[in-house]
Design an enzyme around this catalytic site. Sequence first.
Site, PDB file in Angstrom:
ATOM      1  N   PRO A   2       0.758  -1.279   0.111  1.00 50.88           N
ATOM      2  CA  PRO A   2      -0.080   0.018   0.081  1.00 50.88           C
ATOM      3  C   PRO A   2       0.818   1.268  -0.057  1.00 50.88           C
ATOM      4  O   PRO A   2       1.928   1.468   0.767  1.00 50.88           O
ATOM      5  CB  PRO A   2      -0.781  -0.134   1.451  1.00 50.88           C
ATOM      6  N   GLU A   3       0.563   2.134  -0.922  1.00 54.30           N
ATOM      7  CA  GLU A   3       1.274   3.389  -0.821  1.00 54.30           C
ATOM      8  C   GLU A   3       0.102   4.669  -0.495  1.00 54.30           C
ATOM      9  O   GLU A   3      -0.758   4.379   0.273  1.00 54.30           O
ATOM     10  CB  GLU A   3       1.760   3.721  -2.574  1.00 54.30           C
ATOM     11  N   ARG A 111       0.730 -12.270   5.190  1.00 50.86           N
ATOM     12  CA  ARG A 111       1.993 -12.798   5.135  1.00 50.86           C
ATOM     13  C   ARG A 111       3.002 -12.314   6.320  1.00 50.86           C
ATOM     14  O   ARG A 111       3.998 -12.459   6.443  1.00 50.86           O
ATOM     15  CB  ARG A 111       2.678 -12.246   3.793  1.00 50.86           C
ATOM     16  N   LYS A 150      19.501  15.655  -4.873  1.00 48.24           N
ATOM     17  CA  LYS A 150      19.386  14.516  -5.523  1.00 48.24           C
ATOM     18  C   LYS A 150      20.063  14.404  -6.933  1.00 48.24           C
ATOM     19  O   LYS A 150      19.533  13.555  -7.596  1.00 48.24           O
ATOM     20  CB  LYS A 150      18.061  13.723  -5.318  1.00 48.24           C
TER      21      LYS A 150
END
Length: 266
Positions: A2-3, A111, A150
């Site tokens: 999930p984001e 999981r 970056k």
Amino acid sequence: MPELPEVETIVQQLKKRVVGKKIKSVEIVDPKVVDKKIKKIIPSKVLSAKRRAKSIIVELSGNNFLLIHLRMTGHFHYLPKGRELEPESEQFVVAMFYFNDGSILTHNSIRKFGSIKLFNQEQLEKELSKLGPEPLEISFKEFEGILSKKKRANIKTTLMDQKVIVGIGNIYAQEALYHAKIDPTRKVGELSLAEIKRLYEEMKRILKLAIQKHGTTVENYVHIEGSGGFQKYLTVYFKDRCPKKHLLKKITLGGRGTYYCPQCQK
Ligand SMILES: [Zn+2]
């Protein structure tokens, strides 16, 4: 995994269902996923639910906070008074929260990669202190500023770096780059101001639309009311062709499968 849109969806649903209620007891089925210390602070009132990055924060009375990471397969089921859990969900229950009105919230994990941990405010702030800014709150100036640090990294990996900007993972990084017409392999320092602006706007637009559609269900993600709807709007993620029918290219970037259109994205 999930984001931002998926986690935001669940937070909004938790707000409607459990904020303001009192948890009268809790049953912890799997202490590897759910911190046993939580039992000690119950009974407790749920004061708020919010999202930070891809985490859910539930504030309880008495300076207690539950920090919830769903990871791959963590999800919730809400059962109004008298409703029982579907038998196929039962085997994945890792905790059950019982409320004063007879309703139950179960946390399930297939999981078992996720976690629910207990913190006080100070510990919580420390835990969250390394995270970058929220993409839906950041100004264009700030966005440009964080990218300028970056320059040598590729843009897709940078968008997914939670220390740079939070909430964006493999799905929404690829979708935002497609809509911004930017090749995911490009170095941040090579992007023009116009491209950064386009990316900033598309990133916000895509995330907001995905929240509106309750997230993307491609594998395991489910929210409290069912599945997400944004998968219908995907343009490149796990696709063969872009919306203009060009053949997509699949590469690996930063260890993650990445789809893009060499014709639409430059
Ligand atoms: Zn294309």
